[in-house]
Design a protein around this motif. Sequence first.
Motif, PDB file in Angstrom:
ATOM      1  N   VAL A 173      50.540  41.209  16.382  1.00 12.33           N
ATOM      2  CA  VAL A 173      50.811  39.849  16.841  1.00 12.33           C
ATOM      3  C   VAL A 173      49.821  39.557  17.953  1.00 12.33           C
ATOM      4  O   VAL A 173      49.090  40.437  18.395  1.00 12.33           O
ATOM      5  CB  VAL A 173      52.258  39.713  17.356  1.00 12.33           C
ATOM      6  CG1 VAL A 173      52.465  40.469  18.654  1.00 12.33           C
ATOM      7  CG2 VAL A 173      52.654  38.262  17.545  1.00 12.33           C
ATOM      8  N   VAL A 187      51.191  32.811  24.407  1.00 11.13           N
ATOM      9  CA  VAL A 187      50.848  33.909  23.511  1.00 11.13           C
ATOM     10  C   VAL A 187      51.150  33.441  22.095  1.00 11.13           C
ATOM     11  O   VAL A 187      52.215  32.880  21.836  1.00 11.13           O
ATOM     12  CB  VAL A 187      51.669  35.176  23.835  1.00 11.13           C
ATOM     13  CG1 VAL A 187      51.311  36.311  22.886  1.00 11.13           C
ATOM     14  CG2 VAL A 187      51.458  35.611  25.280  1.00 11.13           C
ATOM     15  N   GLU A 188      50.214  33.669  21.196  1.00  4.57           N
ATOM     16  CA  GLU A 188      50.403  33.212  19.816  1.00  4.57           C
ATOM     17  C   GLU A 188      51.352  34.123  19.061  1.00  4.57           C
ATOM     18  O   GLU A 188      51.195  35.336  19.044  1.00  4.57           O
ATOM     19  CB  GLU A 188      49.044  33.171  19.104  1.00  4.57           C
ATOM     20  CG  GLU A 188      49.141  32.674  17.675  1.00  4.57           C
ATOM     21  CD  GLU A 188      47.780  32.596  16.991  1.00  4.57           C
ATOM     22  OE1 GLU A 188      46.767  32.428  17.700  1.00  4.57           O
ATOM     23  OE2 GLU A 188      47.740  32.715  15.767  1.00  4.57           O
ATOM     24  N   GLY A 189      52.357  33.523  18.442  1.00 12.34           N
ATOM     25  CA  GLY A 189      53.236  34.248  17.530  1.00 12.34           C
ATOM     26  C   GLY A 189      52.913  33.813  16.115  1.00 12.34           C
ATOM     27  O   GLY A 189      51.742  33.736  15.734  1.00 12.34           O
ATOM     28  N   ALA A 190      53.953  33.476  15.350  1.00 18.03           N
ATOM     29  CA  ALA A 190      53.752  33.073  13.962  1.00 18.03           C
ATOM     30  C   ALA A 190      53.297  31.619  13.822  1.00 18.03           C
ATOM     31  O   ALA A 190      52.981  31.171  12.732  1.00 18.03           O
ATOM     32  CB  ALA A 190      55.053  33.283  13.181  1.00 18.03           C
ATOM     33  N   GLU A 191      53.239  30.885  14.956  1.00 17.92           N
ATOM     34  CA  GLU A 191      52.964  29.445  14.868  1.00 17.92           C
ATOM     35  C   GLU A 191      51.494  29.129  14.617  1.00 17.92           C
ATOM     36  O   GLU A 191      51.157  28.017  14.215  1.00 17.92           O
ATOM     37  CB  GLU A 191      53.450  28.734  16.137  1.00 17.92           C
ATOM     38  CG  GLU A 191      52.614  28.972  17.397  1.00 17.92           C
ATOM     39  CD  GLU A 191      52.970  30.258  18.106  1.00 17.92           C
ATOM     40  OE1 GLU A 191      53.649  31.108  17.494  1.00 17.92           O
ATOM     41  OE2 GLU A 191      52.545  30.454  19.262  1.00 17.92           O
ATOM     42  N   GLY A 192      50.596  30.077  14.878  1.00 16.11           N
ATOM     43  CA  GLY A 192      49.172  29.811  14.680  1.00 16.11           C
ATOM     44  C   GLY A 192      48.507  29.284  15.946  1.00 16.11           C
ATOM     45  O   GLY A 192      49.177  28.779  16.852  1.00 16.11           O
TER      46      GLY A 192
END
Lengths: 289, 289
Positions: A173, A187-192
């Motif tokens: 991640v 911080v980038e998660g699954a959202e792009g």
Amino acid sequence: MADMGRRDPVAILAAGGRMPRLVADAISATGRPVVLAALSGFFDGEAGPHDMFVLSPGQFSLLFSRLRQRGCRDIVMVGEMKRPRLRDLRIDWGGVKRLPLLFKVRGRGDDSAMRLLTETFEREGFNVVSLSDVAPGLAAPIGPVGRLLPNVKQTDSIAFGFELLGALSPFDVGQAAILHGRRVLAVEGAEGTAAMIERIAALRRSGRFSQTPPSGILVKSPKASQELRNDMPVVGAATLQAASEAGLAGIAVAAGGVALAESAEMARLADQYGLFVVGCDREGRWTNG
Amino acid sequence: MADMGRRDPVAILAAGGRMPRLVADAISATGRPVVLAALSGFFDGEAGPHDMFVLSPGQFSLLFSRLRQRGCRDIVMVGEMKRPRLRDLRIDWGGVKRLPLLFKVRGRGDDSAMRLLTETFEREGFNVVSLSDVAPGLAAPIGPVGRLLPNVKQTDSIAFGFELLGALSPFDVGQAAILHGRRVLAVEGAEGTAAMIERIAALRRSGRFSQTPPSGILVKSPKASQELRNDMPVVGAATLQAASEAGLAGIAVAAGGVALAESAEMARLADQYGLFVVGCDREGRWTNG
């Protein structure tokens, strides 16, 4: 290095994301034609000016015969490819002969799966080449793109950001983050990446990030798992525009690990938006030596 | 342990966030009255039923005289307190005498600043007590709150989440994250827990997170820097409601490091929303032994 003399087409086994088309364009620019072997269920781009045929995972006979018809010897596997779902498989005779391989590929980690596929292609007489062989210059180099440079404080912030991305890498991640100084804003998660950049505007509106723009730096590197395939996150014109709209000061990407799309445009756009864009090593250094 | 026999008021040097009022309520529930010494520029809560006076950072004489008037001997420092800005300081005679202290406190890390303040209070005859002395039961205990328990897969996910939060802790970020299995869906930056939880609904709508609800687990722990003060992140009714609206399966918090607000309500709400809520050790284990 790209062999500028060769004119036989390069086959791109094209999976998901923007990379296959970017690679096709980059190879094409070196003078070699391209054949896109588009994996159905994965490739979702446009062929553009390139020769393309569609195949399903499992159609090995189809793949080999089409590539031989077109005189391809070099093949590069590009793009995002999760393990194929059983229902996406279309097993032709070449696939039936390789059923044990298909089950092995499904059951293993990416590294091991890539090795098995590479061996299979090479046993058929194809030459599996790497991205840097056929499309040098697609990955960001170390150093600035455009005229603006990070200052000393921003350089420290970039190093801190790459340290953060390194700490996140075992968790598959955090391909990107946004920092101001040593404060981590996002911080980038699954959202792009695009959605993460948009949060900065919201943080400014709510007063949670009150520094005058331009401020805040986007750092971006490949996921650990991504490095195992010929896949890279892409920074392009849309990313620069989003960064500019969010009032960021600049962008730092992992050299060799992040592709710069429309790279001829990038320097011009960076200057136009007043952003620095730099390629860095994994410690966040952007100058050689 | 709280000394249930004492009736002299506990002074709460009240800085920012929800904790000072929660602590006041918790102490009050043990039978001891409370005096909120509300630091102007930091405390932004309501006194509710509690005795309160307002002071500025630097007003030591005022603080000591008001506490003596009220018969306070025990004092607890609670809440979020960034170093006071110079323009927020109001230096009274007690402050003038302690100017060197004030400058030291401003220049040092939190740990050191707290120690200096503690020594100052104790030299004046006050007794600096800890949160667990006066408000036991405010921090989440190890184990489940409510009837639902995480299953084996969810327990693994929680452990993975706490590992992630641990890796983020040197960066003073990532007080919370949301995971499904070993996939990290969201990491909290400057936006706060509520805004991060809201992203899950967006991820579901966009198809980036396609698991049927209830799915996804919120893990929450204090920042490394937060542990140095009597400040804790708070999980309350609003968090449970947001988690339920986002279709999450449950919440895991660091036992001893995250406060459960309205704790009597929490078990009832957790059951009503169909969420598990567990306190865990730093390895994410929620059962003793």
